[in-house]
Each structure stands twice: as structure tokens, then as C-alpha cells.
Design an enzyme around this catalytic site. Structure first.
Site, mmCIF file in Angstrom:
data_model
loop_
_atom_site.group_PDB
_atom_site.id
_atom_site.type_symbol
_atom_site.label_atom_id
_atom_site.label_comp_id
_atom_site.label_asym_id
_atom_site.label_seq_id
_atom_site.Cartn_x
_atom_site.Cartn_y
_atom_site.Cartn_z
ATOM 1 C CB CYS A 2 -0.864 0.023 1.239
ATOM 2 S SG CYS A 2 -1.828 -1.458 1.454
ATOM 3 N NE ARG A 27 5.516 1.452 -1.326
ATOM 4 C CZ ARG A 27 6.577 1.595 -0.546
ATOM 5 N NH1 ARG A 27 7.569 2.327 -0.942
ATOM 6 N NH2 ARG A 27 6.633 1.030 0.635
ATOM 7 C CD1 TRP A 75 -0.472 -5.965 -3.343
ATOM 8 C CD2 TRP A 75 -0.540 -6.827 -1.278
ATOM 9 N NE1 TRP A 75 -0.014 -7.267 -3.412
ATOM 10 C CE2 TRP A 75 -0.042 -7.813 -2.161
ATOM 11 C CE3 TRP A 75 -0.656 -7.146 0.066
ATOM 12 C CZ2 TRP A 75 0.324 -9.090 -1.744
ATOM 13 C CZ3 TRP A 75 -0.299 -8.422 0.490
ATOM 14 C CH2 TRP A 75 0.181 -9.370 -0.417
ATOM 15 C CG ASN A 101 0.369 2.398 3.645
ATOM 16 O OD1 ASN A 101 -0.655 2.385 2.970
ATOM 17 N ND2 ASN A 101 1.489 2.972 3.241
ATOM 18 N N GLY A 102 -0.774 -0.940 6.530
ATOM 19 C CA GLY A 102 -0.494 -1.792 7.690
ATOM 20 C C GLY A 102 -1.678 -2.672 8.028
ATOM 21 C CD GLU A 478 17.643 -13.059 -7.649
ATOM 22 O OE1 GLU A 478 17.046 -13.562 -6.695
ATOM 23 O OE2 GLU A 478 17.243 -12.025 -8.209
ATOM 24 C CE LYS A 482 14.431 -11.334 -9.967
ATOM 25 N NZ LYS A 482 14.835 -10.794 -8.759
ATOM 26 C CD GLU A 485 10.531 -11.609 -8.998
ATOM 27 O OE1 GLU A 485 9.827 -11.134 -8.104
ATOM 28 O OE2 GLU A 485 11.755 -11.409 -9.069
ATOM 29 C CG HIS A 501 19.889 -37.111 -4.077
ATOM 30 N ND1 HIS A 501 20.303 -38.372 -3.727
ATOM 31 C CD2 HIS A 501 21.021 -36.387 -4.243
ATOM 32 C CE1 HIS A 501 21.635 -38.405 -3.655
ATOM 33 N NE2 HIS A 501 22.089 -37.205 -3.972
ATOM 34 C CE LYS A 596 11.782 -2.820 -5.965
ATOM 35 N NZ LYS A 596 12.517 -3.936 -6.581
HETATM 36 C C1 F6R Z 1 12.176 -10.390 -6.039
HETATM 37 C C2 F6R Z 1 12.221 -9.430 -4.942
HETATM 38 C C3 F6R Z 1 11.817 -9.906 -3.606
HETATM 39 C C4 F6R Z 1 12.504 -9.109 -2.502
HETATM 40 C C5 F6R Z 1 11.943 -9.508 -1.133
HETATM 41 C C6 F6R Z 1 12.654 -8.791 -0.012
HETATM 42 O O1 F6R Z 1 12.636 -9.849 -7.229
HETATM 43 O O2 F6R Z 1 12.524 -8.288 -5.122
HETATM 44 O O3 F6R Z 1 12.041 -11.272 -3.446
HETATM 45 O O4 F6R Z 1 13.869 -9.350 -2.549
HETATM 46 O O5 F6R Z 1 10.582 -9.211 -1.090
HETATM 47 O O6 F6R Z 1 12.560 -7.421 -0.162
HETATM 48 P P1 F6R Z 1 13.667 -6.429 0.360
HETATM 49 O O7 F6R Z 1 14.916 -6.725 -0.362
HETATM 50 O O8 F6R Z 1 13.119 -5.079 0.073
HETATM 51 O O9 F6R Z 1 13.800 -6.703 1.840
#
Ligand code: F6R
Length: 601
Positions: A2, A27, A75, A101-102, A478, A482, A485, A501, A596
Site C-alpha cells: 500500500c 510498489r 494491496w 498502510n499496515g 535467484e 527472476k 516471478e 535425489h 515491491k
Molecule cells: C524479487 C524481490 C523480492 C525481494 C523480497 C525482499 O525480485 O525483489 O524477493 O527481494 O521481497 O525485499 P527487500 O529486499 O526489500 O527486503
């Protein structure tokens, strides 16, 4: 997740609010809304599901005008995605409007106890909060400020909130409050703002006052008053945010993600400049940080998602260069199932946003236990940086695309430099990072190659694998994140030795298997594992490094020191994910269901 923006003291609040919401889109959200006061005891409330652009249309059609207003991107947490559940939420008689927010943990209890006679129009915890303010104003004869504070005093200790309230009876005044959720007041000669993310209001001001947990603020066009949790008036100095507002623009790029992938070489150079002096000695890491790490018998890296994956790479650096045993933990697990700790632990919190609720929960717990903590985050002045004992900046610049790219790279580099600052070695990290920056640029220049790989190997595929060994296994995690997601191709990343395994049973004719092959010690074994999946029909794509390459490899990475190869190996994975997502016609920057900054647990 949010986002909040509010403004007072301008000729026409709506365009500022809508532009602010546009800046918050990155976000992640699923509905948006705005309330603008007309200055004469009346106002406009407009809310819409989906994109901010839909809200913009609706608000423009409603001819909204006024000098003060609040707006929100939501959100969904309590209650589904609907216009009714979008914020601002209003009190029954339309006097108060609230964005939030929250999460209010005890909202049901409060609703049952205080609001049994009230008809609710949404399923949100926020509506409970605004109805409480109304009730206390009406029935107890309290001012809006006191009613707001009384409502806040009833919230469960675990509740997190950033609130922004407007009262029809004081149409130019914004009431703000925060706990465990960021909220800033932006000050300027031409109006004051409140926002959960400075990026949203940089076109109004770059001077912000940070609210502390428990603060309540009264924001008027030419005056800001702040009261702490005890109700005492406090002065808080503004800080100047040195961000070029254009840094948050896409420029000529079709998507932020591509821009941010391309920025990685510059980020690598910027970090080197900041953390190394001319002679290649580490600087800008305080003695206090160094002493605290030196005194530790074990480092615990705590993070989520991509940041956790960066931690898995950093672990190797701390063990190799600082010679301190290092563990990496997922914050959401660590928070409620704390492992047995060593006698003298040192905690590193890795985060892009610095607001991740799971990591904040761990930080709270660890601080209560009295252990030293360091946050390495991209957003300076974020909650995790403020609340840890020490902080180091990532210097990646604003990262807008939901999928993290340059922040990952920055996290790997800053950890490398921090670990290296304890090393007794002839290795010249500054020089090697300069090479990394050059090679990162060279790889990002070969976009067509990765587009072709994505288009041929992943087109119409529903699942894929990334495998590697050692550091490559960490990058494989990672790489898989990528791809999945943003393209929604179900992708698993794991240590190649684990294939036999169990997972190898998933390999079918044509299953894409990407192998990252940059570590000499295990290159032979990894080749064997690639042969095993190829023999079972997999479509294998090997991304190797120069000295380990063989004919037939899909892409050969330039060579830097093996320990730093993750910084190169991740780039093809980012670009392949990007192009696979484009190929599917999806929104690269805003994958479904994701945010985000993940500010809920
Ligand atoms: C994926 C991504 C998320 C963040 C995770 C932690 O591309 O960005 O997996 O890495 O939500 O967020 P931060 O780094 O802001 O603590």
C-alpha cells in the site's frame, strides 16, 4: 504494497495526488482512491479497482477540485479487491476520511466492543479505525486530533500503521500517525505533503521530516506540528533527499526492469568509488562496524527473496575473506523459529526496501536480545536502516521494477567489500570490481542473444530449471526466482547434485534446464549432471565462463575471479526472464500479486 500520499496548501490538489499515486504504482497494489476537500465542508471521494489510470479517468470525469486531499494505493489484506474496500475509508456520516498502510490486529475485537450499532460498507480494518474516530468525536465530544489519538491508543501492540486522516470540519488539515510503517512529512513553501514513500512527492519537495513510531502530526498548509507517543510536542529536523526526480523515470526504456538491468555496471562503479579510496583500501565502513564484526564468532545474514539469495553469495565472502562462519536465514522463518545462536553473533539484515516486515520482525527480536545489528539496504532512512545499530548504503539508486536486479548486484558487491575489509590477502578487489563493471556492460549489450534464448527455449513452456554447484547453485536460486516471478513459468533453482535425489523425475522431452557453470572445482560434475538430464530429453542451455567453456555452450561469460562470477552469471538470467515475460505479453514491471515493498508478514 500500500502507498499513501496527501497534500495541503496547493491550488489544485488532485494532479499532485494522482501523480504521486502513479509514482507509487511500482510498489504493487490492486485498487486506488482519493479524497479531495473542496475547502467548504464538502469533498469528493473517488475510488477504483485496478490501475491508477482507471482512477485518473474516474476522478477527471468527476471534476474534482480542492486545495487538500489524501490518496492511497491498496494491496488487499483484509477484504477482497473491490471499490468498497479501497481507501480512503469514510465514517458513517462522511465527516472523516482515512487511508491506512499496515494491519490492525485487533480490529474485530474493537468492532465488536465499540461499533456494534454501526453499519459497515467494507470488510477492511481501516473502516473500523475511521468509525472509531467518528464515534469518539461525536459521543465523547473529542476534537479530531484527540479522537484520532484515542483510536490509536486502542490498537493492539502488534498492529502496524501509517494513517492519514482528513476531517471535513477542518478541510485544510491532515492528521498523520505511524508505527512500524514508514510515513514522511514533506515540507515546502508551496504546500506540505505526507507520504509513505518520498519518491511519490519529489516534484513538490525534497525536504522530509521522518515520523517516529508513535508520533501523531498535524499538517497544515504553512505549519507542521508533531507530538510523540507521550503526547509531547517535538521538533524534528527535516533531511534533504538528494535524489534526482528523473532517476525515478523510465526514460526511453520500455520497462524499468530493463533500465535497471542496464544500470548495473554504473552501480558497480558507484559502489566501488564510495567504498574504496584511491589506493584500493576500503573506506566508509566505520571502525564501530569493523570492531563489532571482529568480535563476532558467527555472522547471521537475515533476508527475504532476492536479498536472501544475495546473502547466500555473501556468505562465501565472509567465510573466505573475514574467516567468520556465516549462516544465511530466511527472515519469515527466523522470526518465529529462531535457531540456536552462537555466543557472540553479529546480525546482517539485507534488504532493497529496508521495510520488509518479516525482516523487521527479526530485527526487533534480535535487538531485544541485545545482539549487534547491521542493515545493508538500498533505501536510506528506511526502517531497517534506522533501527539497526549500524547501516551501510547499497547505492543502487531507486529500484522501481518489482523484480529486483540492480539491488541484488549491489548487495553482492557491498557484502564482498565488507568481507574483504577483514581479509589478509594480496587480491585487489577494487581492480577486480572494475573488471566486473566492464564485463557486466558487455553482457547487457548482448540483449539479442538472450532474447533469442528466451524466445526459442522458453516459448510456451510451463516449467523450467536452473541448476549449478557452489556459488552457481546460489545464483540458480535467484535466476529461477527472476524467471518465475515475472513470466509465471514455474521454475526451480537448485544445487545440481540434488537432481538424482528426486527432481530428475520431472525431466521430460523438451524441459528447459539452464546450467550455470562458472566454478572450476565442480565444472566436471555439473557437465555430468547436464548430460544426465539431456539423456532424458531436457533442452539444456549451458551458460559457462571462458575458461570452462566447451563447444555447444549457449553463452560464454567473460572471465573475472571465480568468487565474483555470480555478478556476471546473474545477468543472462535477468535478461532471459525479461524477454520470456515480453514474449508472453505480460507486464514486466508489475507481476500479478506481488509488491515491491512487502510490509506485511
Ligand atoms: C524479487 C524481490 C523480492 C525481494 C523480497 C525482499 O525480485 O525483489 O524477493 O527481494 O521481497 O525485499 P527487500 O529486499 O526489500 O527486503
Amino acid at each position: 504494497m500500500c502507498g499513501i500520499v496527501g497534500i495541503t496548501g496547493v491550488d489544485d490538489a488532485l494532479p499532485y495526488l494522482l501523480r504521486g499515486l502513479g509514482k507509487l504504482e511500482y510498489r504493487g497494489y490492486d485498487s486506488a482512491g482519493v479524497y479531495v476537500s473542496d475547502g467548504f465542508n464538502g469533498g469528493y471521494l473517488v475510488k477504483e479497482k485496478g490501475r491508477v489510470s482507471a482512477l485518473v479517468k474516474k476522478a477527471e470525469a468527476a471534476h474534482v477540485h480542492g486545495t487538500a486531499g489524501i490518496a492511497h494505493t491498496r494491496w488487499a489484506t483484509h477484504g477482497g479487491v473491490s471499490v468498497a474496500n479501497a481507501h480512503p475509508q469514510q465514517s458513517a456520516d462522511g465527516r472523516f476520511y482515512l487511508v491506512h498502510n499496515g494491519v490492525i490486529e485487533n480490529y474485530q475485537e474493537l468492532k465488536d466492543r465499540y461499533l456494534s450499532g454501526v453499519t459497515f460498507h467494507s470488510q477492511t480494518d481501516t473502516e473500523v479505525a475511521v468509525q472509531l474516530v467518528d464515534k469518539f468525536a461525536k459521543e465523547d465530544g473529542l476534537s479530531a486530533f484527540d479522537a484520532f489519538r484515542k483510536m490509536i491508543s486502542l490498537l493492539d501492540g502488534n498492529s502496524a500503521y501509517g494513517f492519514l486522516l482528513m476531517d471535513r470540519e477542518n478541510p485544510d488539515t491532515l492528521l498523520a500517525a505511524k508505527k512500524k510503517s514508514p510515513l514522511l512529512i514533506g515540507v515546502s513553501d508551496h504546500g506540505n505533503v505526507v507520504t509513505s514513500d518520498a519518491a511519490a512527492m519529489l516534484d513538490v519537495t525534497q525536504d522530509f521530516i521522518e515520523l517516529h513510531d508513535g508520533d501523531v502530526a498535524v499538517v497544515k498548509p504553512k505549519q507542521v506540528e508533531i507530538f510523540d507517543a507521550q503526547g509531547q510536542a517535538v521538533e524534528r529536523e527535516p533531511f534533504h533527499l538528494d535524489i534526482d526526480p528523473t532517476e525515478t523515470d523510465k526514460g526511453a526504456y520500455p520497462y524499468y526492469m530493463l533500465k535497471e538491468i542496464d544500470e548495473q555496471a554504473v552501480v558497480a562503479r558507484k559502489i566501488s568509488q564510495y567504498y574504496f579510496d584511491d589506493d584500493g583500501r576500503v573506506q566508509n565502513i566505520s571502525c564501530a562496524i569493523s570492531d563489532a564484526i571482529r568480535a563476532a564468532d558467527r555472522i547471521y545474514i537475515v533476508a527475504a527473496g532476492t536479498s536472501f539469495h544475495a546473502g547466500l553469495v555473501g556468505q562465501r565472502y565472509f567465510e573466505k575473506w573475514a574467516k567468520i562462519p556465516t549462516e544465511v536465514h530466511v527472515s519469515s522463518e527466523f522470526a518465529y523459529d529462531q535457531p540456536m545462536l552462537s555466543e557472540h553473533p553479529f546480525f546482517i539484515f539485507l534488504s532493497q526496501s529496508g521495510e520488509t516486515a518479516d525482516s523487521r520482525e527479526v530485527l526487533d527480536n534480535i535487538k531485544r536480545q541485545g545482539y549487534p545489528t547491521l542493515t545493508i539496504a538500498n533505501v536510506v532512512n528506511s526502517t531497517l536502516t534506522r533501527e539497526a545499530d549500524f547501516a551501510l548504503p547499497l547505492l543502487a539508486g531507486p529500484e522501481i521494477a518489482v523484480a529486483s536486479t540492480k539491488a541484488y548486484t549491489a548487495q553482492v558487491i557491498v557484502q564482498a567489500i565488507l568481507a574483504y575489509s577483514f581479509a589478509d590477502t594480496d587480491f585487489n578487489l577494487k581492480q577486480e570490481l572494475a573488471k566486473v563493471a566492464v564485463e557486466v556492460s558487455a553482457i547487457t549489450d548482448e540483449k539479442e542473444t538472450f532474447k533469442e534464448i528466451a524466445d526459442t527455449v522458453l516459448h510456451n513452456q510451463r516449467s523450467a530449471f536452473y541448476i549449478g554447484r557452489g556459488l552457481d547453485a546460489a545464483v540458480a536460486l535467484e535466476a529461477a526466482l527472476k524467471l518465475k516471478e515475472i513470466s509465471y513459468v514455474q521454475t526451480e533453482g537448485f544445487a545440481a547434485g540434488e537432481l538424482k535425489h528426486g527432481t530428475i523425475s520431472l525431466i521430460e522431452e523438451g524441459t528447459p534446464v539452464f546450467a550455470l557453470l562458472t566454478q572450476s572445482k565442480t565444472a566436471g560434475l555439473l557437465r555430468g549432471e547436464v548430460a544426465q538430464v539431456a539423456a532424458r530429453g531436457a533442452n539444456t542451455v549451458i551458460i559457462s565462463s571462458e575458461s570452462l567453456a566447451r563447444p555447444g555452450d549457449a553463452y560464454v561469460l567473460p572471465e573475472v575471479d571465480e568468487l565474483l562470477m555470480p555478478l556476471l552469471a546473474v545477468i543472462p538470467a535477468q535478461l532471459i526472464a525479461y524477454y520470456a515475460t515480453l514474449d508472453r505479453g505480460l507486464d514486466v514491471d508489475r507481476p500479478r500479486n506481488l509488491a515491491k515493498s512487502v510490509t506485511v508478514q
